[in-house]
Design an enzyme around this catalytic site. Structure first.
Site, PDB file in Angstrom:
ATOM      1  N   ASP A  22       6.860   7.948   0.967  1.00 44.78           N
ATOM      2  CA  ASP A  22       5.620   8.029   2.159  1.00 44.78           C
ATOM      3  C   ASP A  22       4.242   9.400   1.621  1.00 44.78           C
ATOM      4  O   ASP A  22       4.996  10.473   1.656  1.00 44.78           O
ATOM      5  CB  ASP A  22       6.639   8.196   3.089  1.00 44.78           C
ATOM      6  CG  ASP A  22       5.093   7.181   3.838  1.00 44.78           C
ATOM      7  OD1 ASP A  22       4.580   6.664   3.603  1.00 44.78           O
ATOM      8  OD2 ASP A  22       5.681   7.013   4.832  1.00 44.78           O
ATOM      9  N   GLY A  25      -1.141   7.770   0.983  1.00 40.32           N
ATOM     10  CA  GLY A  25      -2.134   7.075   1.516  1.00 40.32           C
ATOM     11  C   GLY A  25      -3.334   8.095   3.227  1.00 40.32           C
ATOM     12  O   GLY A  25      -4.639   8.514   3.096  1.00 40.32           O
ATOM     13  N   ARG A  26      -2.622   9.205   3.741  1.00 37.08           N
ATOM     14  CA  ARG A  26      -2.490  10.013   4.938  1.00 37.08           C
ATOM     15  C   ARG A  26      -2.842  11.277   4.002  1.00 37.08           C
ATOM     16  O   ARG A  26      -4.115  11.882   4.094  1.00 37.08           O
ATOM     17  CB  ARG A  26      -1.399  10.680   5.665  1.00 37.08           C
ATOM     18  CG  ARG A  26      -0.934   9.101   6.873  1.00 37.08           C
ATOM     19  CD  ARG A  26       0.015   9.072   8.052  1.00 37.08           C
ATOM     20  NE  ARG A  26       1.338   9.156   6.802  1.00 37.08           N
ATOM     21  CZ  ARG A  26       2.747   9.600   7.081  1.00 37.08           C
ATOM     22  NH1 ARG A  26       2.025  10.361   7.603  1.00 37.08           N
ATOM     23  NH2 ARG A  26       3.485   8.354   6.430  1.00 37.08           N
ATOM     24  N   HIS A  39      -2.540   8.044  -4.087  1.00 41.09           N
ATOM     25  CA  HIS A  39      -1.580   7.082  -4.846  1.00 41.09           C
ATOM     26  C   HIS A  39      -1.373   8.118  -7.008  1.00 41.09           C
ATOM     27  O   HIS A  39      -1.048   7.922  -7.143  1.00 41.09           O
ATOM     28  CB  HIS A  39      -1.625   5.605  -5.161  1.00 41.09           C
ATOM     29  CG  HIS A  39      -2.122   5.242  -4.217  1.00 41.09           C
ATOM     30  ND1 HIS A  39      -0.890   5.167  -3.574  1.00 41.09           N
ATOM     31  CD2 HIS A  39      -2.815   3.829  -3.207  1.00 41.09           C
ATOM     32  CE1 HIS A  39      -1.333   4.406  -2.197  1.00 41.09           C
ATOM     33  NE2 HIS A  39      -2.065   3.423  -2.443  1.00 41.09           N
ATOM     34  N   GLU A  69       6.951  -5.651   0.899  1.00 40.68           N
ATOM     35  CA  GLU A  69       5.847  -5.556   2.311  1.00 40.68           C
ATOM     36  C   GLU A  69       4.428  -4.635   1.764  1.00 40.68           C
ATOM     37  O   GLU A  69       2.962  -4.962   2.665  1.00 40.68           O
ATOM     38  CB  GLU A  69       6.177  -5.010   3.368  1.00 40.68           C
ATOM     39  CG  GLU A  69       7.106  -5.678   4.265  1.00 40.68           C
ATOM     40  CD  GLU A  69       8.697  -5.413   3.013  1.00 40.68           C
ATOM     41  OE1 GLU A  69       9.222  -6.892   3.520  1.00 40.68           O
ATOM     42  OE2 GLU A  69       8.883  -5.167   2.849  1.00 40.68           O
ATOM     43  N   ASN A  70       4.617  -4.649   0.392  1.00 40.99           N
ATOM     44  CA  ASN A  70       3.334  -3.937   0.591  1.00 40.99           C
ATOM     45  C   ASN A  70       1.816  -4.795  -0.353  1.00 40.99           C
ATOM     46  O   ASN A  70       1.057  -4.249  -0.741  1.00 40.99           O
ATOM     47  CB  ASN A  70       2.864  -2.903  -1.140  1.00 40.99           C
ATOM     48  CG  ASN A  70       3.500  -1.405  -0.135  1.00 40.99           C
ATOM     49  OD1 ASN A  70       4.631  -0.994  -1.542  1.00 40.99           O
ATOM     50  ND2 ASN A  70       4.013  -0.872   1.142  1.00 40.99           N
TER      51      ASN A  70
END
Length: 240
Positions: A22, A25-26, A39, A69-70
């Site tokens: 995780d 993106g941040r 990514h 869920e992605n």
């Protein structure tokens, strides 16, 4: 090699480690980059951690690569991730071959683009006789989805046949329970990852964003795992 690498007890390495990767993106946003840049960097981190896990004798490494869920993300990001997955599988095959890493897919292939399915099946087939670490790529994976599909398979088994443990109907029946689950990025939840297999897993949550996660961080997590006392629901002095 680092001091922490040398300190790891090779006789007590977790057999199965799962990682929730995780923070891509941040990581990109902090650098004013598009999420796709995070990514890309995350793929480089994955490569280093795969090498690190193989080097200490981890038998199964499961990477939460793309969840069920992605698909809720933008079409542009999903398309980029699918292309990245396909390119990574092919570009890394020589490394898998050299290290004898067997690649396995966890998840529902039917929901993936045809070219990605072909690449997954090709790498699985070409690596199936490798006897090194098992690299499990969770792609279009959700634990609830896997359990539901396993129940459907079990209910559809031959009438009068031996149904046995539901685990026999999972995507990878031979996948052992997870010993250690690592999540980067600061969140402290499983996010539908290995719910069945994590029944007695140890957890390591770190604030480090995935692209910044290093092999030293990984080895530190394994070293910490080796200090823990696992009782599997029993008490000291009892057999598991």
């Amino acid at each position: 090699m680092s001091e922490i690498f040398d300190s790891i007890d090779r006789t007590a390495v977790p057999a199965h480690i799962g990682i929730i990767m995780d923070g891509n993106g941040r990581w990109a946003q902090k650098r004013n980059l598009p999420r796709t840049g995070g990514h890309k960097e995350g793929v480089n981190t994955a490569r280093e951690i795969i090498k690190a896990a193989a080097a200490i004798g981890v038998r199964y490494l499961t990477l939460y690569t793309f969840s069920t869920e992605n698909w809720k993300r933008t079409a542009e990001e999903v398309s980029f991730l699918m292309g990245l997955l396909k390119a990574h599988l092919r570009s890394e095959f020589e490394f898998y071959k050299k290290e004898r890493v067997r690649v396995l897919h966890l998840g529902d292939k039917t929901g993936l683009p045809a070219d990605v399915i072909r690449e997954i099946e090709s790498v699985e087939k070409e690596s199936r006789d490798f006897k090194g670490m098992n690299l499990v790529l969770a792609i279009n994976y959700g634990a609830r989805d896997e359990i539901q599909r396993a129940v459907h398979r079990m209910c559809g088994a031959e009438p009068g046949g031996e149904k046995g443990d539901i685990g026999r109907f999972f995507d990878i029946p031979s996948l052992p329970d997870a010993d250690l689950i690592i999540r980067t990025g600061g969140e402290k939840r499983l996010s539908n990852f290995l719910l069945w297999h994590a029944a007695y897993a140890e957890f390591d949550f770190t604030d480090i964003l995935w692209p910044d996660y290093t092999k030293e961080d990984f080895y530190a997590s394994v070293a910490d795992f080796q200090k823990r006392h696992r009782r599997f629901g029993g008490i000291d002095g009892e057999k598991k």
